[in-house]
Design a protein around this motif. Structure first.
Motif, PDB file in Angstrom:
ATOM      1  N   SER A  14       0.938  -1.277   0.433  1.00 25.32           N
ATOM      2  CA  SER A  14       0.076  -0.046  -0.262  1.00 25.32           C
ATOM      3  C   SER A  14       1.063   1.694  -0.113  1.00 25.32           C
ATOM      4  CB  SER A  14      -0.644   0.229   0.779  1.00 25.32           C
ATOM      5  OG  SER A  14      -1.225  -1.231   1.524  1.00 25.32           O
ATOM      6  N   GLY A  15       0.477   2.547  -0.406  1.00 23.79           N
ATOM      7  CA  GLY A  15       0.664   3.251  -0.531  1.00 23.79           C
ATOM      8  C   GLY A  15       1.529   3.568   0.902  1.00 23.79           C
ATOM      9  N   GLY A  16       2.901   4.246   1.007  1.00 22.79           N
ATOM     10  CA  GLY A  16       3.350   4.770   2.461  1.00 22.79           C
ATOM     11  C   GLY A  16       4.409   3.959   2.644  1.00 22.79           C
ATOM     12  N   ASP A  17       3.881   2.679   2.254  1.00 22.26           N
ATOM     13  CA  ASP A  17       4.826   0.567   2.838  1.00 22.26           C
ATOM     14  C   ASP A  17       6.114   1.193   2.769  1.00 22.26           C
ATOM     15  OD1 ASP A  17       2.261  -1.892   2.356  1.00 22.26           O
ATOM     16  OD2 ASP A  17       2.424  -0.136   3.658  1.00 22.26           O
ATOM     17  N   ARG A  18       6.966   0.250   3.401  1.00 27.49           N
ATOM     18  CA  ARG A  18       8.044   0.117   3.431  1.00 27.49           C
ATOM     19  C   ARG A  18       8.095  -1.032   2.524  1.00 27.49           C
ATOM     20  NH1 ARG A  18      13.054  -1.873   5.831  1.00 27.49           N
ATOM     21  NH2 ARG A  18      14.956  -0.675   5.882  1.00 27.49           N
ATOM     22  N   LEU A  78       6.200   4.365   0.121  1.00 33.34           N
ATOM     23  CA  LEU A  78       6.028   3.813  -1.435  1.00 33.34           C
ATOM     24  C   LEU A  78       4.579   4.822  -2.334  1.00 33.34           C
ATOM     25  CD1 LEU A  78       6.911   1.052  -3.361  1.00 33.34           C
ATOM     26  CD2 LEU A  78       4.485   0.196  -2.250  1.00 33.34           C
ATOM     27  N   GLN A  79       5.362   5.089  -3.197  1.00 34.22           N
ATOM     28  CA  GLN A  79       4.139   6.655  -4.229  1.00 34.22           C
ATOM     29  C   GLN A  79       3.453   5.185  -5.076  1.00 34.22           C
ATOM     30  OE1 GLN A  79       4.313  10.060  -2.909  1.00 34.22           O
ATOM     31  NE2 GLN A  79       4.869   8.148  -1.067  1.00 34.22           N
ATOM     32  N   PRO A  80       2.456   6.074  -5.688  1.00 42.25           N
ATOM     33  CA  PRO A  80       1.854   5.699  -6.468  1.00 42.25           C
ATOM     34  C   PRO A  80       2.151   5.164  -7.758  1.00 42.25           C
ATOM     35  CG  PRO A  80       0.272   7.492  -5.549  1.00 42.25           C
ATOM     36  CD  PRO A  80       1.845   7.516  -4.827  1.00 42.25           C
ATOM     37  N   ASP A  82       5.490   4.219  -8.275  1.00 43.56           N
ATOM     38  CA  ASP A  82       6.049   3.072  -7.399  1.00 43.56           C
ATOM     39  C   ASP A  82       5.744   1.515  -8.223  1.00 43.56           C
ATOM     40  OD1 ASP A  82       7.359   5.157  -4.540  1.00 43.56           O
ATOM     41  OD2 ASP A  82       7.773   5.562  -6.851  1.00 43.56           O
ATOM     42  N   PHE A  83       4.585   1.312  -8.036  1.00 47.13           N
ATOM     43  CA  PHE A  83       3.682  -0.159  -8.978  1.00 47.13           C
ATOM     44  C   PHE A  83       4.933  -0.131  -9.876  1.00 47.13           C
ATOM     45  CE2 PHE A  83       1.519  -0.549  -5.034  1.00 47.13           C
ATOM     46  CZ  PHE A  83       1.183   0.816  -4.572  1.00 47.13           C
ATOM     47  N   ALA A  84       4.967  -0.932 -10.142  1.00 44.47           N
ATOM     48  CA  ALA A  84       5.974  -1.557 -11.491  1.00 44.47           C
ATOM     49  C   ALA A  84       6.484  -2.895 -11.456  1.00 44.47           C
ATOM     50  CB  ALA A  84       7.044  -0.563 -11.385  1.00 44.47           C
ATOM     51  N   THR A  85       7.688  -3.188 -11.798  1.00 51.51           N
ATOM     52  CA  THR A  85       8.613  -4.553 -12.194  1.00 51.51           C
ATOM     53  C   THR A  85       9.947  -3.844 -11.667  1.00 51.51           C
ATOM     54  OG1 THR A  85       6.332  -5.522 -13.177  1.00 51.51           O
ATOM     55  CG2 THR A  85       9.042  -6.509 -13.042  1.00 51.51           C
ATOM     56  N   TYR A  86      10.641  -4.484 -10.811  1.00 51.44           N
ATOM     57  CA  TYR A  86      11.407  -3.976 -10.702  1.00 51.44           C
ATOM     58  C   TYR A  86      12.808  -5.001 -10.587  1.00 51.44           C
ATOM     59  CZ  TYR A  86       9.721  -0.281  -8.477  1.00 51.44           C
ATOM     60  OH  TYR A  86       9.054   1.139  -8.318  1.00 51.44           O
ATOM     61  N   TYR A  87      13.786  -5.466 -11.239  1.00 50.20           N
ATOM     62  CA  TYR A  87      15.111  -6.099 -12.168  1.00 50.20           C
ATOM     63  C   TYR A  87      16.052  -5.706 -11.762  1.00 50.20           C
ATOM     64  CZ  TYR A  87      11.620  -7.346 -15.522  1.00 50.20           C
ATOM     65  OH  TYR A  87       9.889  -7.627 -16.380  1.00 50.20           O
ATOM     66  N   CYS A  88      17.146  -6.578 -10.739  1.00 51.16           N
ATOM     67  CA  CYS A  88      18.680  -6.629 -10.288  1.00 51.16           C
ATOM     68  C   CYS A  88      19.250  -6.878 -11.770  1.00 51.16           C
ATOM     69  CB  CYS A  88      18.977  -7.632  -9.011  1.00 51.16           C
ATOM     70  SG  CYS A  88      18.558  -9.200  -8.930  1.00 51.16           S
ATOM     71  N   THR A 102      10.436  -8.789 -10.096  1.00 52.55           N
ATOM     72  CA  THR A 102       9.811  -8.787  -9.150  1.00 52.55           C
ATOM     73  C   THR A 102       8.964  -7.466  -8.695  1.00 52.55           C
ATOM     74  OG1 THR A 102      11.544  -9.790  -6.813  1.00 52.55           O
ATOM     75  CG2 THR A 102       8.700  -8.477  -6.502  1.00 52.55           C
ATOM     76  N   LYS A 103       7.456  -8.144  -9.230  1.00 51.26           N
ATOM     77  CA  LYS A 103       5.949  -6.980  -8.918  1.00 51.26           C
ATOM     78  C   LYS A 103       5.732  -6.489  -8.701  1.00 51.26           C
ATOM     79  CE  LYS A 103       2.409  -6.875 -12.260  1.00 51.26           C
ATOM     80  NZ  LYS A 103       0.923  -7.098 -12.720  1.00 51.26           N
ATOM     81  N   VAL A 104       5.415  -5.173  -8.161  1.00 57.18           N
ATOM     82  CA  VAL A 104       4.895  -4.708  -6.912  1.00 57.18           C
ATOM     83  C   VAL A 104       4.198  -4.136  -7.630  1.00 57.18           C
ATOM     84  CG1 VAL A 104       5.186  -2.814  -5.217  1.00 57.18           C
ATOM     85  CG2 VAL A 104       6.971  -4.490  -5.947  1.00 57.18           C
ATOM     86  N   ASP A 105       2.735  -4.703  -7.024  1.00 55.36           N
ATOM     87  CA  ASP A 105       1.670  -4.701  -6.818  1.00 55.36           C
ATOM     88  C   ASP A 105       0.723  -4.042  -5.414  1.00 55.36           C
ATOM     89  OD1 ASP A 105      -1.211  -5.972  -8.897  1.00 55.36           O
ATOM     90  OD2 ASP A 105      -1.009  -3.978  -8.383  1.00 55.36           O
ATOM     91  N   VAL A 106      -0.091  -3.393  -6.431  1.00 51.41           N
ATOM     92  CA  VAL A 106      -1.701  -2.349  -5.203  1.00 51.41           C
ATOM     93  C   VAL A 106      -1.959  -3.736  -4.654  1.00 51.41           C
ATOM     94  CG1 VAL A 106      -3.307  -0.705  -4.886  1.00 51.41           C
ATOM     95  CG2 VAL A 106      -1.286  -0.639  -6.608  1.00 51.41           C
TER      96      VAL A 106
END
Lengths: 107, 121
Positions: A14-18, A78-80, A82-88, A102-106
């Motif tokens: 959720s928004g504001g999460d770490r 977490l901001q709106p 920032d919902f996206a997929t992250y790759y290293c 890693t997909k970060v979803d709402v």
């Protein structure tokens, strides 16, 4: 080839999460690790390089840590957008390899 | 500001050669400040590094593609190119060109928007 694993594969937040995403390399890659953010239909965007250096223009709520084989990407407040997929990606040796994402979803 | 733009056919027949060009603006491909690379992403899947070329002409290819891959640079037009031969449906992907900083800051710092290449008869 150096294999990268990421966990979790999927994260609801959720928004504001770490949130923290981890990346593990199959062998020592020193600090030659980058993190990218990708949104649907867009090219990846560089967030972090050299494991912990913030790319110019990237908000300070993004941070990276680790060396050797264990790495992490942390997003605080977490901001709106920032919902996206992250790759290293490891750039220690050829062939360069990416983690599976890693997909970060709402939540 | 460094910008990259991919161009090339969006449809290639099986067994033929996929050819793409990346036009660079904001930096010279001869400057030595960057490596120039290609990355691809099959629909709905992850990222795969294809290869890099440096201003010296040195190339670095993914071994999984090396036997079919050729990369070159054209400094007069500030472009670099990719050729992948004997393509199959497995080569269907969005292809990105990107600039990579060398050394300790190694990372793909600027990317093109990507171009979808479909392999189909």
């Amino acid at each position: 080839d150096i294999q990268l694993t990421q966990s979790p594969s999927f994260l609801s937040a959720s928004g504001g999460d770490r949130v923290t995403i981890t990346c593990r390399a199959s062998q020592d890659i020193s600090s030659y690790l980058a993190w990218y953010q990708q949104k649907p239909g867009k090219a990846p965007k560089l967030l972090i390089y050299a494991a912990s250096t913030l790319q110019s223009g990237v908000p300070s709520r993004f941070s990276g840590s680790g060396s050797g084989t264990e790495f992490a990407l942390t997003i605080t407040n977490l901001q709106p957008e920032d919902f996206a997929t992250y790759y290293c990606q490891q750039l220690n040796s050829y062939p360069f390899t990416f983690g599976p994402g890693t997909k970060v979803d709402v939540k | 500001q460094l910008q990259l733009q991919e161009s090339g056919p969006g449809l290639v027949k099986p067994s033929e050669t996929l050819s793409l060009t990346c036009t660079v603006s904001g930096a010279s491909i001869n400057s030595g400040s960057y490596f120039w690379g290609w990355i691809r992403q099959p629909p709905g899947k992850g990222l795969e590094w294809i290869g890099d070329i440096y201003y010296t002409g040195d190339t670095y290819y993914n071994p999984s593609l090396k036997s079919r891959l050729s990369m070159s640079g054209d400094s007069s037009r500030n472009k670099f190119s990719l050729k992948l031969s004997s393509v199959t449906a497995a080569d269907t992907a969005v292809y990105y060109c990107a600039s990579r900083r060398p050394g300790g800051a190694s990372s793909f710092v600027s990317w093109g928007q990507g171009t979808l290449v479909t392999v189909s008869s």
